[in-house]
Motif scaffolding. Sequence first.
Motif, PDB file in Angstrom:
ATOM      1  N   ASP A  61       0.840  -1.194   0.000  1.00 24.71           N
ATOM      2  CA  ASP A  61       0.000   0.000   0.000  1.00 24.71           C
ATOM      3  C   ASP A  61       0.876   1.245   0.000  1.00 24.71           C
ATOM      4  O   ASP A  61       1.779   1.379   0.837  1.00 24.71           O
ATOM      5  N   GLY A 100      -4.034   5.532  -2.843  1.00 22.63           N
ATOM      6  CA  GLY A 100      -3.938   4.408  -1.924  1.00 22.63           C
ATOM      7  C   GLY A 100      -5.040   3.395  -2.151  1.00 22.63           C
ATOM      8  O   GLY A 100      -6.010   3.635  -2.877  1.00 22.63           O
ATOM      9  N   LYS A 101      -4.910   2.243  -1.516  1.00 23.38           N
ATOM     10  CA  LYS A 101      -5.910   1.200  -1.659  1.00 23.38           C
ATOM     11  C   LYS A 101      -7.261   1.614  -1.076  1.00 23.38           C
ATOM     12  O   LYS A 101      -8.296   1.073  -1.460  1.00 23.38           O
TER      13      LYS A 101
END
Length: 253
Positions: free
Chosen positions: A156, A234-235
Amino acid sequence: MAATQLTASPVSMSARSLASLDGLRASSVKFSSLKPGTLRQSQFRRLVVKAASVVAPKYTSIKPLGDRVLVKIKEAEEKTLGGILLPSTAQSKPQGGEVVAVGEGRTIGKNKIEISVPTGAQIIYSKYAGTEVEFNDVKHLILKEDDIVGILETEDIKDLKPLNDRVFIKVAEAEEKTAGGLLLTETTKEKPSIGTVIAVGPGSLDEEGKITPLPVSTGSTVLYSKYAGNDFKGKDGSNYIALRASDVMAILS
């Protein structure tokens, strides 16, 4: 990776001139006119020439010199987070990879500065940095250590560990409404240039090779240059940006 783009321009040539070339008859040549400005983006893509250097099979290793690093480029994502298959034209250019070899470092003043990134590290690098090399049928990149944004310790991007004078910022959410209360669409939302610092590098090197700490710290809300740095998502869907400390213009409080 460097790329060379070839643009088409109108060429004036008579059929009589072509007929003088061996193997060509004036009656056998047909022209399709190409007017300026009519080249579509899909056509233009096919005119991009990749300038990667191919290393012949007789060479078995690559040893970077000085403060350079050899990186095995990560494969481009073929699917979205939702599992949708992406065509090759929609796949984003990778900005990460694995360090497979490093140089001996550099000398600043009287101090020898070794490469701070170990082999095997997963890194993120600046978007247009380095020279692409194809070695053993695998794409690699040779770049300077200063072009490495940070080390990625997980999958991540939010866990990025910035290097040198880099600052890693979580970008503030774009305003949903105007000051007058009008709802903004996605296309009319202004790109924010404010965010919260979530990680900083150790600092920049002075003329003697000593580390100078950065003027910003984790947790600070900062205003940064609008077109600086490298953007990431980001995830969790949050937006992040990694930039040099010199691109941070002010601390907000």
